[in-house]
Write an enzyme that holds these catalytic residues in place. Structure first.
Site, short mmCIF file in Angstrom:
data_model
loop_
_atom_site.label_atom_id
_atom_site.label_comp_id
_atom_site.label_asym_id
_atom_site.label_seq_id
_atom_site.Cartn_x
_atom_site.Cartn_y
_atom_site.Cartn_z
N TYR A 1 4.88 -9.43 2.08
CA TYR A 1 4.41 -10.68 2.67
C TYR A 1 2.98 -10.54 3.15
CZ TYR A 1 4.80 -8.88 7.47
OH TYR A 1 4.63 -8.17 8.63
N LEU B 1 -0.16 0.35 8.68
CA LEU B 1 -0.69 -0.69 7.81
C LEU B 1 -2.16 -0.88 8.15
CD1 LEU B 1 0.10 -2.90 5.68
CD2 LEU B 1 0.11 -4.48 7.61
N LYS C 1 3.06 -3.62 2.99
CA LYS C 1 3.42 -4.71 3.90
C LYS C 1 4.73 -5.35 3.43
CE LYS C 1 1.28 -8.48 6.55
NZ LYS C 1 1.35 -7.83 7.86
N GLU D 1 0.57 2.54 15.77
CA GLU D 1 0.17 1.14 15.81
C GLU D 1 1.16 0.35 16.64
OE1 GLU D 1 0.17 -0.39 11.80
OE2 GLU D 1 2.08 0.59 11.33
#
Length: 283
Positions: free
Chosen positions: A32, A203, A147, A179
């Site tokens: 996505y 990511l 992702k 993250e």
């Protein structure tokens, strides 16, 4: 009621359907992108499309979607829903096939869906007041650079953080910050900006890449390297970046106040610079 996009058709959200045999539903075999919309225009769209292609390549999708087709339905959804500020969510699954752990050998038609969501981006409360984050062990799989829609642990982490009075969670591997639940983590020490280097464990955000340039434009040195929880808690400033958060200050990490507990001058300036550059290239 919103109009959404499913496989070439625009439908009311209560009429949209996907097959129960879709691999995105059964295996999270899907990827996505979230593209911000400000003043009715798309932010960093082309970079999101490049990452979409990369995700499909990493998952060995056999069919890709043309960027001009994606741009067309993004703009149509913005128009149909009269979206001025918020986001367009796009998801591409491998497609529909009988359930099997083995991925289909033949090319099947991917499922493509998208919808809009209104959200306050430019003048958000988080940007104005900063957010508080807690830390958790990073227990996700080791391909966070793709992702995918495999987001359950990130959702669990965010939920645990909000249940304990925080706004988000930063994740740790061997004492180093990786993250946030849906954002990249940054700290500021003097004139040095630090964020974790890109590899399979995080990511590499589209906003992250743009902010690296903005920070350098403002005269700061940017270092991509591991930093520890202790580094973060002793930082002068801290912040997160993502498509909808843009640049959002972090004012507390666990029990440690960052700086004076208010958004710092650098993060304010960086957010303003990013917004300026993003709007200049919006389409």
């Amino acid at each position: 009621m919103r109009q959404v996009y499913v496989n070439g058709d625009y439908k009311r959200e209560d009429e949209a359907k996907v097959s129960i045999f879709d691999r995105g539903l059964l295996f999270s075999d899907s990827i996505y992108e979230v593209t911000s919309v400000i003043n009715g225009k798309l932010i960093d769209f082309n970079h999101h499309m490049k990452r979409l292609d990369r995700s499909m390549t990493e998952l060995k999708f056999k069919s890709f979607i043309k960027h001009n087709e994606i741009l067309e339905f993004h703009r149509k959804l913005i128009e149909l829903n009269n979206l001025k500020e918020g986001m367009v969510y796009t998801q591409v699954t491998r497609g529909v096939v009988d359930r099997s752990f083995d991925m289909p050998k033949e090319a099947i038609k991917p499922t493509v869906l998208a919808f809009t969501q209104e959200k306050k981006i430019l003048e958000s409360d988080a940007a104005k007041n900063g957010i508080k984050v807690m830390t958790l062990e990073d227990m996700r799989w080791k391909r966070n650079d793709i992702k995918t829609t495999q987001l359950l642990y990130a959702s669990m982490a965010k939920s645990e953080a909000t249940a304990k009075g925080f706004d988000d969670a930063w994740m740790l591997r061997q004492g180093n910050v990786t993250e946030g639940s849906s954002n990249n983590a940054w700290i500021v020490k003097g004139k040095i900006i630090m964020t974790r280097h890109s590899n399979n464990l995080i990511l590499s955000g589209i906003t992250r890449e743009a902010v690296l340039k903005c920070a350098k434009d403002l005269g700061y040195e940017v270092v991509t390297k591991n930093f520890t929880l202790q580094d973060a808690q002793s930082a002068n400033e801290a912040f997160v970046t993502s498509a909808t958060a843009l640049v959002t200050p972090v004012v507390k990490i666990n029990t440690s106040q960052i700086g004076d507990g208010k958004p710092g001058n650098f993060v304010k300036a960086l957010r303003a610079e990013y917004i300026k550059q993003a709007l200049e290239t919006a389409i």
